[in-house]
Every structure is written in structure tokens, then in C-alpha cells.
Scaffold this active site. Structure first.
Site, PDB file in Angstrom:
ATOM      1  N   TYR A   1     -32.326  -0.949  -2.843  1.00 30.02           N
ATOM      2  CA  TYR A   1     -33.237  -0.059  -3.418  1.00 30.02           C
ATOM      3  C   TYR A   1     -35.128  -0.611  -3.197  1.00 30.02           C
ATOM      4  O   TYR A   1     -35.352  -0.515  -2.832  1.00 30.02           O
ATOM      5  CB  TYR A   1     -33.117   1.028  -4.440  1.00 30.02           C
ATOM      6  CG  TYR A   1     -33.688   2.013  -4.454  1.00 30.02           C
ATOM      7  CD1 TYR A   1     -34.484   3.202  -4.152  1.00 30.02           C
ATOM      8  CD2 TYR A   1     -34.844   1.834  -5.821  1.00 30.02           C
ATOM      9  CE1 TYR A   1     -35.200   3.366  -4.073  1.00 30.02           C
ATOM     10  CE2 TYR A   1     -36.168   2.189  -5.697  1.00 30.02           C
ATOM     11  CZ  TYR A   1     -36.312   3.685  -5.190  1.00 30.02           C
ATOM     12  OH  TYR A   1     -37.477   3.943  -5.550  1.00 30.02           O
TER      13      TYR A   1
ATOM     14  N   LEU B   1     -32.863   8.746 -16.453  1.00 32.83           N
ATOM     15  CA  LEU B   1     -32.983   8.999 -17.959  1.00 32.83           C
ATOM     16  C   LEU B   1     -32.570  10.667 -17.958  1.00 32.83           C
ATOM     17  O   LEU B   1     -32.471  10.970 -19.103  1.00 32.83           O
ATOM     18  CB  LEU B   1     -34.102   8.512 -19.115  1.00 32.83           C
ATOM     19  CG  LEU B   1     -34.329   9.171 -20.100  1.00 32.83           C
ATOM     20  CD1 LEU B   1     -32.673   8.366 -21.498  1.00 32.83           C
ATOM     21  CD2 LEU B   1     -35.348   7.993 -20.671  1.00 32.83           C
TER      22      LEU B   1
ATOM     23  N   SER C   1     -42.785   2.884  -5.212  1.00 34.03           N
ATOM     24  CA  SER C   1     -42.431   3.083  -6.272  1.00 34.03           C
ATOM     25  C   SER C   1     -43.016   1.855  -7.371  1.00 34.03           C
ATOM     26  O   SER C   1     -42.618   0.909  -6.255  1.00 34.03           O
ATOM     27  CB  SER C   1     -40.337   2.541  -6.066  1.00 34.03           C
ATOM     28  OG  SER C   1     -40.075   2.135  -7.126  1.00 34.03           O
ATOM     29  N   ALA C   2     -42.927   1.643  -8.292  1.00 33.76           N
ATOM     30  CA  ALA C   2     -43.301   0.776  -9.084  1.00 33.76           C
ATOM     31  C   ALA C   2     -42.405  -0.447  -9.348  1.00 33.76           C
ATOM     32  O   ALA C   2     -42.460  -1.271  -9.804  1.00 33.76           O
ATOM     33  CB  ALA C   2     -43.730   1.853 -10.411  1.00 33.76           C
TER      34      ALA C   2
ATOM     35  N   ASN D   1     -31.415  16.423   5.605  1.00 33.28           N
ATOM     36  CA  ASN D   1     -29.599  16.474   5.504  1.00 33.28           C
ATOM     37  C   ASN D   1     -29.253  16.525   4.630  1.00 33.28           C
ATOM     38  O   ASN D   1     -28.078  16.705   4.801  1.00 33.28           O
ATOM     39  CB  ASN D   1     -29.953  15.223   6.304  1.00 33.28           C
ATOM     40  CG  ASN D   1     -29.530  13.637   5.664  1.00 33.28           C
ATOM     41  OD1 ASN D   1     -29.781  13.982   4.112  1.00 33.28           O
ATOM     42  ND2 ASN D   1     -29.463  12.665   5.835  1.00 33.28           N
TER      43      ASN D   1
ATOM     44  N   LYS E   1     -37.632  -0.381  -0.681  1.00 29.98           N
ATOM     45  CA  LYS E   1     -39.655  -0.112  -0.738  1.00 29.98           C
ATOM     46  C   LYS E   1     -40.163  -1.193  -0.215  1.00 29.98           C
ATOM     47  O   LYS E   1     -41.096  -0.741   0.465  1.00 29.98           O
ATOM     48  CB  LYS E   1     -39.165   0.520  -2.584  1.00 29.98           C
ATOM     49  CG  LYS E   1     -38.500   1.874  -2.289  1.00 29.98           C
ATOM     50  CD  LYS E   1     -39.179   3.061  -1.513  1.00 29.98           C
ATOM     51  CE  LYS E   1     -38.141   4.144  -2.095  1.00 29.98           C
ATOM     52  NZ  LYS E   1     -38.473   5.140  -0.405  1.00 29.98           N
TER      53      LYS E   1
HETATM   54  C1  UD1 Z   1     -35.183   3.331 -11.621  1.00 27.09           C
HETATM   55  C2  UD1 Z   1     -36.118   1.917 -11.047  1.00 27.09           C
HETATM   56  C3  UD1 Z   1     -36.881   2.805  -9.749  1.00 27.09           C
HETATM   57  C4  UD1 Z   1     -36.788   4.220  -9.123  1.00 27.09           C
HETATM   58  C5  UD1 Z   1     -36.701   5.149 -10.842  1.00 27.09           C
HETATM   59  C6  UD1 Z   1     -35.841   6.380  -9.952  1.00 27.09           C
HETATM   60  C7  UD1 Z   1     -35.274  -0.412 -11.536  1.00 27.09           C
HETATM   61  C8  UD1 Z   1     -36.095  -1.098 -12.073  1.00 27.09           C
HETATM   62  N1  UD1 Z   1     -36.722   0.760 -11.427  1.00 27.09           N
HETATM   63  O1  UD1 Z   1     -36.361   3.191 -12.746  1.00 27.09           O
HETATM   64  O2  UD1 Z   1     -36.888   2.088  -9.041  1.00 27.09           O
HETATM   65  O3  UD1 Z   1     -37.813   4.973  -8.552  1.00 27.09           O
HETATM   66  O4  UD1 Z   1     -35.382   4.550 -11.525  1.00 27.09           O
HETATM   67  O5  UD1 Z   1     -34.910   6.600  -9.592  1.00 27.09           O
HETATM   68  O6  UD1 Z   1     -34.198   0.009 -11.151  1.00 27.09           O
HETATM   69  N2  UD1 Z   1     -31.764   5.068 -19.959  1.00 27.09           N
HETATM   70  C9  UD1 Z   1     -30.547   4.842 -20.928  1.00 27.09           C
HETATM   71  N3  UD1 Z   1     -29.940   6.125 -21.021  1.00 27.09           N
HETATM   72  C10 UD1 Z   1     -29.383   6.370 -19.282  1.00 27.09           C
HETATM   73  C11 UD1 Z   1     -30.730   5.577 -18.861  1.00 27.09           C
HETATM   74  C12 UD1 Z   1     -31.910   5.337 -18.720  1.00 27.09           C
HETATM   75  O7  UD1 Z   1     -31.391   4.407 -22.131  1.00 27.09           O
HETATM   76  O8  UD1 Z   1     -28.433   6.714 -19.481  1.00 27.09           O
HETATM   77  C13 UD1 Z   1     -33.399   3.942 -20.205  1.00 27.09           C
HETATM   78  C14 UD1 Z   1     -33.695   2.695 -18.919  1.00 27.09           C
HETATM   79  O9  UD1 Z   1     -33.054   1.725 -20.052  1.00 27.09           O
HETATM   80  C15 UD1 Z   1     -35.131   2.834 -18.851  1.00 27.09           C
HETATM   81  C16 UD1 Z   1     -35.360   4.353 -19.063  1.00 27.09           C
HETATM   82  O10 UD1 Z   1     -34.562   4.594 -19.760  1.00 27.09           O
HETATM   83  O11 UD1 Z   1     -35.390   2.091 -20.084  1.00 27.09           O
HETATM   84  C17 UD1 Z   1     -36.033   5.005 -17.717  1.00 27.09           C
HETATM   85  O12 UD1 Z   1     -34.791   5.025 -16.652  1.00 27.09           O
HETATM   86  P1  UD1 Z   1     -34.254   5.464 -15.682  1.00 27.09           P
HETATM   87  O13 UD1 Z   1     -34.765   6.559 -15.769  1.00 27.09           O
HETATM   88  O14 UD1 Z   1     -33.441   4.712 -15.036  1.00 27.09           O
HETATM   89  O15 UD1 Z   1     -35.877   4.832 -14.740  1.00 27.09           O
HETATM   90  P2  UD1 Z   1     -36.263   3.007 -13.917  1.00 27.09           P
HETATM   91  O16 UD1 Z   1     -34.846   2.328 -14.801  1.00 27.09           O
HETATM   92  O17 UD1 Z   1     -37.388   3.080 -14.933  1.00 27.09           O
END
Ligand code: UD1
Length: 335
Positions: A150, A201, A125-126, A33, A154
Site C-alpha cells: 500500500y 483505530l 499518504s504520510a 466502483n 503511494k
Molecule cells: C495506517 C497506514 C497509513 C494509512 C492509514 C489509513 C502505516 C504505517 N500507516 O496508518 O499509511 O494511510 O493507516 O489507512 O501503515 N491501533 C491500535 N489498535 C487498533 C488499530 C490501531 O492500537 O486496532 C494503533 C496503531 O498501532 C497506531 C494508531 O492506532 O499507533 C493508528 O493506527 P491506524 O489507524 O491503523 O493508522 P496508521 O497505522 O497510523
């Protein structure tokens, strides 16, 4: 020929899986959608594969529309990607998240049952492992303890699928627990293109590298990890897509079962590993600053990928360098 219905097929993981399915000769029908995707993504799937498929612009809350899809196509299995996935937003909008991530799956299962389609691969998801006590995480590690709607959605759907299987073991079900998918198709035509400011990230890094966002906030450098920043199991989205083919093959071959697999690489990389590798392979600067920890984040999370390797022959092949290069290649290509 019988077809596979791909729900959420215009999204990030959906498009890459459609490509792998089409490249292997599967026929597909796509439902989306466009709540977090664009029609052009499907055009690009056709461009990459040179193949066509039927598409339905449908919200899965609409049971009648689901019936139409099953009536008009000979569907043998469903891969269900359709869901919201922004953790922060889910805290603000729990009703929308549970509706879109749980009610719609109930609708789908109900209509699948009515049409005697009993094969499903589900995107989990993990996050269902919560804050893991031990890493690497195996499929037997405890689940639950999710900290946001979220993640809980899951977890709930996993439970629904387990109960469904218990009630009727003629269903064939694969639950795939994704770790952190990044990267993009090597063509640069499909990739992660969120409709709003990225929360994850890698999508954030590419926007900083391209100058659309000023700088990355690294959420915490005081975790108990090698450099203090969060460690995750990043997996190339094309490897992840191939995991779905392996799951479908498993359900087709052996049938009669409910299977759960981690899809990860088994390697953990820190936020700074990602930033540094991205800068090196792409020869571009990523400005960042150290910021406070993000609420709900955990220190370390990576998979034990052994079960998927042994049982379905799944092995992630692409490196962190591939992931960083392909993510940037896609970003450059769409601008
Ligand atoms: C999150 C969700 C997961 C979801 C995934 C994809 C949790 C615990 N996990 O994973 O369920 O499937 O997103 O949507 O909520 N980081 C930074 N700066 C940023 C963004 C992220 O430092 O601007 C760091 C985070 O702190 C983390 C790592 O990068 O250590 C990965 O973050 P992210 O890509 O958001 O994934 P998760 O949090 O692991």
C-alpha cells in the site's frame, strides 16, 4: 461550466470532499466502483448539499470507460481518491494493490493526456515517509523505506507524477500527503464505513463502543512515547476535505507547477489519548486491552503543517473532541 472529476468519490475522504466542492459552487462528476463504499453515500452527499451530479460506476482499469467520461463531460481537473488502503491486506494481495493503486492511475493519466486535461490532485499518504528519523515531518523529509505494498504504491505514484511533470511542465499537480483522517461530517450522514472489519483505530473504536466488536487491542504500550502507545497526527476529515479545495485553488490560480503538501494538524496524540477523549466527549466506555505491537507500526508520526499554511492557507480547525464526537455521531446514525 467546467467540472472536476472526483475518482473514488463515494469513499470516506471522497464524499467529504464532494460536499465541500458542491458547497462552494464547483460542478463535479463522480466515478466509483463501490469496492469499499456504497451508493447510499452519494445519496447522502446530495442530501447534505441539495445538489446533484453525474455518477459513473466505473473501474479505472477500464480505459474505454474513462474515455466516455471525458467525452461526455467538460472536465478541467481530476481529484484522484480511488485506491485500496488496507495496509495488512496489501501484504497479502500485492498484485491487486499495485494494479488498483498504480495501473489505474497510469490509465487515468494516459486518458487525461489524450483529452488534454492536465490538472490533478493526488491522494498520497504520510506513509511515504516510512519510519521518520525526525518529527515533525516536513515535505523535505526523506521519503521511501515504505514497508508494505500500500505504502509503496503511494510512493510509486508520487514518482510517476514527478516524472510526468519533468517531461511536460504544462501539467499542474498537487500531491497531498494525508496524516490520519478521522471524524465525520457533522450531519452524521457520511463518514468512514468500511465494508469489512476495520483495521484503523477510530473505525475500530466506534465498533467497540457500539458493542459490535468486543474490545480494542492497543498495539503496544512500550514505544518511546509519553504513555508508551503509538502517536499519530489525527486530522478531521472535513478539514482534510477543505485541503483539497485549497489545492485546487492553488492549481487554478498559479498553474504550472507540481506541489507537495502535508495535510495534518501538527499535533500528535497517543492511542490512549484517543480512547480517553472518545470516552469523555461521548460519555461511553471503550473496552481495551494492551496487545503486542503490530508489525510495521512506528512509534511517532506527526506533520509540520507550515508549508500548506503558508502556500495554500490551509489550517486544520477542528479539535480532537470534534473528531471523537463526529465519529460517534456517524456510527449512531447509520445503525
Ligand atoms: C495506517 C497506514 C497509513 C494509512 C492509514 C489509513 C502505516 C504505517 N500507516 O496508518 O499509511 O494511510 O493507516 O489507512 O501503515 N491501533 C491500535 N489498535 C487498533 C488499530 C490501531 O492500537 O486496532 C494503533 C496503531 O498501532 C497506531 C494508531 O492506532 O499507533 C493508528 O493506527 P491506524 O489507524 O491503523 O493508522 P496508521 O497505522 O497510523
Amino acid at each position: 461550466m467546467k467540472k472536476i472529476l472526483v475518482t473514488g468519490g463515494a469513499g470516506y475522504i471522497g464524499t467529504h470532499t464532494c460536499v465541500e466542492l458542491l458547497n462552494r459552487g464547483y460542478e463535479i462528476v463522480v466515478l466509483d466502483n463501490f469496492s469499499n463504499s456504497k451508493e447510499s453515500a452519494l445519496e447522502n452527499v446530495k442530501k447534505i448539499t441539495g445538489k446533484d451530479f453525474k455518477f459513473y460506476n466505473v473501474d479505472m482499469i477500464d480505459k474505454k470507460a474513462l474515455d466516455t467520461i471525458f467525452d461526455e463531460n467538460d472536465i478541467e481537473a481530476v481529484i484522484d481518491f480511488a485506491a485500496y488502503k488496507a495496509v495488512g491486506e496489501s501484504v497479502e494481495k500485492p498484485v491487486e494493490y499495485y494494479t488498483n493503486n498504480v495501473s489505474t492511475v497510469l490509465n487515468l493519466l494516459d486518458r487525461m493526456k489524450a483529452h488534454n486535461v492536465k490538472k490533478i490532485v493526488f491522494s498520497s499518504s504520510a506513509t511515504v515517509y516510512g519510519d521518520p528519523k525526525v518529527v515533525p515531518i516536513t515535505e523535505e523529509s526523506p521519503t521511501g523505506g515504505t514497508t508494505n505494498p500500500y505504502g509503496t504504491s503511494k510512493y510509486m505514484v508520487e514518482q510517476i507524477l514527478k516524472d510526468l511533470y519533468k517531461s511536460d511542465n504544462t501539467w499542474d499537480i498537487a500531491i497531498l500527503r494525508y496524516f490520519n483522517p478521522i471524524g465525520a461530517h457533522e450531519s452524521g450522514l457520511i463518514g468512514e464505513a468500511p465494508n469489512s472489519i476495520p483495521a484503523n483505530l477510530m473505525p475500530y473504536i466506534v465498533k467497540v463502543a457500539s458493542g459490535k466488536l468486543e474490545k480494542l487491542s492497543v498495539f503496544g504500550n512500550d514505544y518511546n512515547t509519553k504513555d508508551g502507545t503509538g502517536v499519530r497526527d489525527y486530522i478531521h476529515v472535513v478539514d482534510l476535505a477543505v485541503g483539497h479545495i485549497k489545492a485546487i485553488e492553488k492549481l487554478n490560480k498559479e498553474g504550472k507547477g507540481l506541489f507537495i503538501y502535508n495535510l495534518g494538524t501538527g499535533k500528535g496524540y497517543s492511542v490512549l489519548d484517543i480512547v480517553n477523549t472518545f470516552e469523555k466527549v461521548n460519555n461511553i466506555k471503550v473496552n481495551y486491552t494492551i496487545a503486542p505491537r503490530r508489525k510495521g507500526d512506528i512509534a511517532t508520526c506527526f506533520a509540520d503543517p507550515e508549508k500548506a499554511r503558508k502556500e495554500i492557507g490551509f489550517e486544520a480547525k477542528k479539535t480532537l473532541e470534534d473528531m471523537c464526537r463526529d465519529s460517534w455521531n456517524f456510527e449512531k446514525n447509520i445503525n
